[in-house]
Design a protein around this motif. Structure first.
Motif, short mmCIF file in Angstrom:
data_model
loop_
_atom_site.label_atom_id
_atom_site.label_comp_id
_atom_site.label_asym_id
_atom_site.label_seq_id
_atom_site.Cartn_x
_atom_site.Cartn_y
_atom_site.Cartn_z
N TRP A 244 -6.95 10.79 -2.05
CA TRP A 244 -6.22 9.83 -1.20
C TRP A 244 -6.14 10.35 0.23
O TRP A 244 -6.39 9.61 1.19
CB TRP A 244 -4.83 9.60 -1.80
CG TRP A 244 -3.90 8.79 -0.97
CD1 TRP A 244 -4.20 7.69 -0.22
CD2 TRP A 244 -2.49 8.99 -0.81
NE1 TRP A 244 -3.08 7.20 0.40
CE2 TRP A 244 -2.00 7.98 0.05
CE3 TRP A 244 -1.59 9.91 -1.32
CZ2 TRP A 244 -0.67 7.88 0.42
CZ3 TRP A 244 -0.24 9.82 -0.97
CH2 TRP A 244 0.20 8.82 -0.10
N ALA B 195 -7.61 8.38 3.37
CA ALA B 195 -6.56 7.61 4.04
C ALA B 195 -6.09 8.20 5.36
O ALA B 195 -5.58 7.47 6.21
CB ALA B 195 -5.35 7.46 3.11
N ARG C 22 0.84 -1.20 0.00
CA ARG C 22 0.00 0.00 0.00
C ARG C 22 0.88 1.25 0.00
O ARG C 22 2.03 1.22 0.43
CB ARG C 22 -0.95 0.03 1.19
CG ARG C 22 -0.29 0.11 2.55
CD ARG C 22 -1.34 -0.02 3.66
NE ARG C 22 -0.73 0.05 4.98
CZ ARG C 22 -0.65 1.17 5.70
NH1 ARG C 22 -1.16 2.28 5.22
NH2 ARG C 22 -0.08 1.17 6.89
#
Length: 429
Positions: free
Chosen positions: A414, A418, A318
């Motif tokens: 993102w 995240a 990731r």
């Protein structure tokens, strides 16, 4: 008639609210884990200038003041009954929240409130862009202004900050909203009194915005295009300039004086907002040794702002980010085009100078902004950077521009999904 005049702003507000609320997800339905401004507002409504220590939700980034021989000192060791607790940040967001806290008490949802303020800031930024187009300062038409307002919403660090609540991000988002209102009235110094009012609101939300006052000064003293000639003529033509500066100061003074008096009451100094009194905080050693601002902090802040890159974790695979920062070249990739503008209109240098002076406090500050996605202090001057792009002449249809816009949206998408901040860590999400 009002809806007809501002229908684009209303639609932008509704669209931004819907998207930000959906990305806020489960946070939207509950108070964040760092609702400091809610507790400060509730304290005022209860008739006290401090915060009730019996109801503090946590001990993260609170200022604790202890009287020792008549001197205000930082609380050390175990707390005592006479210790006084305050929000360790400028308190104007608590003023804005106070009417709603009066209705909902300590349970007021700062997360959903932040989403609403964020959506409002997007609409206000579009309104500012539209005003610049109407005044001939910008050549952008309505579709381009709409697109740039959406870039602020979803193509900058504003995206993740607006969906979180929490004291740190609430102030950043509200600071963007007040910046839009301030600049709207500061252009050509045409409404100096209102510019001063909104400037004080912005400064008492985010203290680095104090330096953005340079924008109004430049617009009042030498708006251009021949600034040198205007400066030379000041001796003979000073009255109009003095009037504008005086009205600006008059607009800013009431809130500024109240804040200074409140700081003297709390911390003994008019310019102290509480960071010298942080309770049991990891940064206290640096503050005691070097102060809040020092050249020694410049290297790590420059690294957080421009050099930090994503990492890669392989177990499991990731993409990762450093919670100390992430380069602005990824979180605001349009930045590279500002260095090669197609045009340099009248506001080019005033905006650049405002960016420079507003960025300085964050670069010399004792903290990079940890924990964060990207360099969050850049939100203080992100509206000015986007204004520079709007005035810089680059077509939004240019392939390079489109590529950078897409990159910015993807990176900040993102970040929105995240980033794990204080709320997630406390609640173990």
């Amino acid at each position: 008639m009002w809806l007809a005049a501002y229908r684009v702003e209303v639609v932008l507000f509704l669209v931004s609210f819907a998207v930000l609320a959906s990305f806020s997800s489960q946070r939207f339905l509950r108070q964040s884990a760092a609702p400091h401004f809610v507790y400060q507002a509730r304290g005022w409504l209860e008739g006290r200038l401090d915060v009730d220590p019996e109801v503090l939700p946590n001990l993260e980034d609170w200022a604790c003041v202890r009287e020792v021989a008549g001197t205000k000192t930082r609380c050390e060791g175990r707390t005592r009954p006479g210790d006084r607790w305050y929000v360790s940040f400028p308190s104007f967001p608590a003023v804005v929240m106070a009417p709603f806290v009066a209705l909902h008490g300590y349970q007021f949802n700062d997360t959903s409130f932040g989403v609403i303020v964020g959506a409002l800031a997007v609409a206000l930024f579009y309104s500012l862009l539209r005003f610049l187009s109407q005044q001939g300062e910008s050549a952008r038409e309505r579709p381009e202004n709409v697109a740039l307002a959406l870039v602020l919403a979803f193509g900058t660090l504003f995206f993740y900050a607006a969906i979180r609540g929490e004291v740190w991000f609430s102030a950043e988002v509200m600071g963007v909203a007040f910046t839009c209102l301030y600049v709207r009235h500061a252009v050509r110094a045409h409404r100096p009194l209102l510019a001063g009012v909104f400037f004080s609101m912005a400064t008492l939300t985010r203290t680095p915005l104090l330096f953005a006052g340079l924008f109004f000064v430049l617009e009042a003293v030498c708006p251009g295009p021949d600034r040198l000639a205007q400066l030379r003529a000041l001796g003979a033509n000073w009255r109009p300039v003095a009037r504008k500066l005086g009205l600006f100061a008059l607009g800013a003074a009431p809130l500024g004086l109240l804040a200074a008096a409140y700081n003297v009451y709390r911390f003994g100094r008019p310019g102290e907002f509480g960071h010298a009194f942080l309770y049991n905080n990891r940064v206290n050693a640096d503050i005691d040794r070097l102060g809040l601002f020092n050249l020694a902090y410049l290297g790590r802040n420059l690294e957080a702002a421009f050099l930090k890159l994503p990492g890669m974790s392989w177990h499991p695979p990731r993409l990762t980010y450093d919670p100390h920062g992430l380069t602005l070249l990824l979180t605001l990739p349009l930045l590279v085009l500002l260095l090669v503008p197609r045009t340099r209109p009248r506001l080019h240098w005033p905006l650049w100078l405002t960016v420079a002076v507003t960025a300085l406090p964050g670069l010399f500050y004792q903290n990079t902004g940890y924990m964060q996605f990207g360099f969050r202090f850049s939100l203080d001057y992100t509206p000015y950077l986007l204004l520079l792009f709007a005035l810089g002449g680059w077509s939004l249809r240019h392939r390079a521009v489109l590529s950078l816009l897409v990159l910015g949206v993807l990176v900040n998408f993102w970040g929105a999904v995240a980033f794990r901040g204080y709320t997630e860590l406390v609640r173990n999400w």
